[in-house]
Design a protein around this motif. Sequence first.
Motif: not given
Lengths: 122, 566, 180
Positions: B17, B20-21, B24, B40, B43-44, B88-89, B92-93
Amino acid sequence: MTRRILVVDDSPSVRRMVAMTLKAAGYDVVEAGDGVEALEKVAGAEVHAVLTDQNMPRMDGLTFIREFRADASRHRIPIVFLSTESEGEIKERARAAGAIGWMVKPFDQAKLLSVMSRVVAA
Amino acid sequence: MDEETLAIFRAEADSLVESLEGGLLALQTRPGDRALIDQVFRDLHTLKGTGGMFGYTELAAFVHGFESAFEALRSGSSVASSELVAISLKAHDHIVALLDGQSSGDPDAILAGLAAAVGDQTPIPGPRPDVAPVAADIDIVIPPEPQPALRVQPPAAPVSVPEGPASAPAKSSSTIRISADRLDEMMDRVGELVIAEARLAEIAAKSGSPTLMSVTEDIQRLATGMRDATMSIRMTPLSSITGRFRRLVHDLADQTGKPIELVLEGEDTELDKSVVEQLAEPLMHLIRNAADHGLEDPMTRIDLDKPMAGTITLSARHSGAEVLIQLADDGQGLDAGRIRAKAVERGLISAEADLSRNELLRLVFAPGFSTAERVTELSGRGVGMDVVSRTISDLRGSVDLDSEPGQGTRITLRLPLTLAIIDGLLVEVAGERFTIPLAAVEEIVELPEILDDQQATARLLDIRGRLVPYLPLREVFGSPGRPGPFQKIVVVSSGGGRVGLVVDRIIGSNQTVIKQLSPLHSGLKIFSGATILGDGAVALILDVPSLVTRSKRPSPSVNRLQEAYV
Amino acid sequence: MSLVSSTRDRTSGSLDVVTLRLGQDTLAIRAGLIREVLEPVAITRVPGAPEFCTGLVNVRGTVVPLADLRVIFGMHRGPVGPDTRILVLDLSMEGRAAVVGIIADAVHEVTRISQDSLQDVPAVGTSWPAQFVEAIANRDSSVVMIPDLPAIFASALSTQATPVSSHSGGTQLPPHQLDR
C-alpha cells in the motif's frame, strides 16, 4: 522419495502459506521471490514440480517458464502457473511457454494439495 | 492459517500500500512514466492475489477493479491524467480502510471514476463483496506421454476442465464421453482389486488379528462399492440400439409390402454395454425373420380377421440378476409339422422320433437345421437361428421360444446383467471348490439321509410340497470317493426350471470375477467360466441353465435326438 | 512337413529351444513361445474335460488351461515330482492369441539346435503320432523331438467340438441348443 517443489512468488505471505501447506503434506519446498532467484535456485537443486506467479520484479513468470524450459533436462518437470486472472489469454501464454496448467488465486490449502497430488507423486 | 502468517501478510500488504501510494504520487509529476505505471499495476496485482488468499475477499474484489483501470492504461498509450491519479489516491485510501476492517467511501463510485478516467467504455467490474472476484478455477492438463516426475493416474487420461466462460465451473451433472476401452480397462482393474481383496480376507482370517480384520472389512466394503459403481457406469439402456430397429422395420415394410408396426417396451432397461452391443445383431435377425416369415401378407391377415398391419413387439425388463428380452409377432406362428419334416430331411431326427411340440420348435435353433439357403417355404424361422442361439449363449444367456399356430411367435432371451463380476456361492464337492452364481440360488437345504442313495431312480426332492429334481454334483463331476454325512442341496433356478445341486459343503459367498474358459474348455456346457479364489487357486463357475436342463433328462426322446445329432 | 521347411528357410541355420523331459523322452520347444516356467502350482481339475487338458492354473491372475503332451504321445504319466515344471506358452487358438500351460517332468536347458540336424519323423521306429511331430533332431547321440504344437492344439479343439462319450457319468453335454 520426497518430492521437492519450487514455489516462485514475490509475495512472502503467499510463499509462506504455500510452503507451510506443502511441507505439512510431506513435500520439500524451495522458495524464490522472482524468476531470477528461481533460476538460481534450480541451478543447484533438483525439483520435481514448479508453482510460479506471473507478476514479479526482475523476471516475470512467463519469462521464467521459458528460461526454465530452455534446459532440455527440465522438459518433463510440471509447471503450474499461478494467476489472479481467470481470463484465457495469460493462461494460454503460460501454456505456450511450457506450463502444464494454471491455478487461479486465491486458492485454499485443500485445492493446492489436490492440484499438487495431480501433478506430482507425493 | 496461523497468526504469524497473517502477520506476515499484513506487513506485506502495508508495504504494498505504501509502495502504491508512492507510485501514484510520483505519477503526478511523471504521468507518462511506463515503469511507474507498471509498478502500480504490479502492486495492485499482488495485493489482489494475496488479499484473496488470506480471506480479504472484498478487498480483492475492489482491487480487481482498480487494477483493471491500470491494465487499460498499461496496454494503451495514454498517460496517467491528474484526474486518474486523484481518484486512484481515493481508491488507495479505501484499500487501507478495508485492510483495517473498516468501510469508507463509495467503492462503486470510485471504480466508476477510475474507469472514466482511463477512458474505458466498458464498465469495470464492480465489487461484489459476496462473490469471489475471480472464478476460483484450476486447469491442469497432465501431458499424455509418460513422465517420470508425474503421477500418471490410471487410466492415464488428460484431466482437463474445459476452458471458456460457458463451461467454466462445470459442476452440474453433465455428461462426459469415455472410450469403451477405458471402461474395459477399469473393469479389469476392479476385477484385480476384487481378487486381491479376497486374498487379503483370507490372510486376515488366518491371522486372527482384529485390526487386520477390521481393515479388511473396510476394504471389502470399498471394493464392493467400487465394483457396483464401475458396473453402473457400464450399464447402457437398450434404447442405445433400438434406433436401428425402427429403421430396419421401416425398410422391411417397404421390401415385403407388409405394413408393420414396431412396439418397443422397456427401452430404458439397462444392461452391460458389451451385452447390449452384442445383442444388436441377433435382435435384427429375429426382427427380420418375424417380418419376412412370421407376419402374413395384408390380404391374408384381413381374411383371418386380424388387423392389416402386423405388430412386432420388442420388450425388455429386469428379472432378478437377469434381463428378459422378448420379441413377439402376431403372425402365423410356427408349423411344428413342417419343422419336423425339415428336421427329418436334414437328418437331425429319425422319422419316428417322439418329440413334444416344444422340443420340435426348439429344433429351429439346431445348427444344420437351416443352411445358407433361405428356407422360405417354412414358416420362416431357421435362417441363422443357430447363430442367434450361439451368440446369446456366448453371452451366458439362454433363448426360449414359444408359438401358437395362427397367434404368433414369441422368442425370449434371458441375459445376465453383467459379464464381468458376479456374487458367487462357493461350495465344496469331494475336496474341490466350485462357484454357483448367487443370483440363481433359491435356497439351501440339507440332503435328507434317506435320499442319499446313489441307486435312487427317481431323484426328486420334496421341498414344502414341491417336487424338485436334484443332481449329485459328485456324480456329475465324476468325483472319487464317497460323500460324508450332512450333504447340502443348493436349489438353483433358471428360466422357470429348478434343480437341487448336491454338494458336500457350503464354504460361503464371495465376489466372483468371471474369467472366460479357453477354447479348450468352452465346449463344457456345465461350466460358464472360472474364477480365482483368495488363496490363488482356480475354481470353476457352474452354468446353472445347463444344469437345470440336464436335470430334466434322461428323457428318451431327447436322448434319441442327441444320438441323431451327434 | 511344410512347417519345418518354412522354419528352416526363415531362420539362418539354428533354432533356439528349451529342452525338457516328458516320460522317457526329450522334447524341445521354441524358446520364443515360452513366456515363463513355473514350479508346480495348485492345479484345478476340470471335470469332463478331455484327458489332454484336464487342468486349470492361475498364472499371475490369468486362468490358463494346463495341457499334458504325454497324453498325445502316449508317454508314461508319472506323478508330480520335485523336477516337475509348468511351461507357460504363447500360442494361437482359433486364430486368437492364447496362453497355455504344459506339464514337463523336468526342464533341462536353453540351447540351440542346428537346422541341419533336423529331420522329419521317421515313419517307423517311434511310437509318436507323426502328425504331431514337427521334426526330430540328433543331439549328443540322443533324439530330441520338436512337437508340432499348432497341430496338437488344433486337434484338441476339433475333438472337443464334437463331444465324445465321457467316462464320468456323461459330463459331456450335447450342444445345448438341442438341450433346452
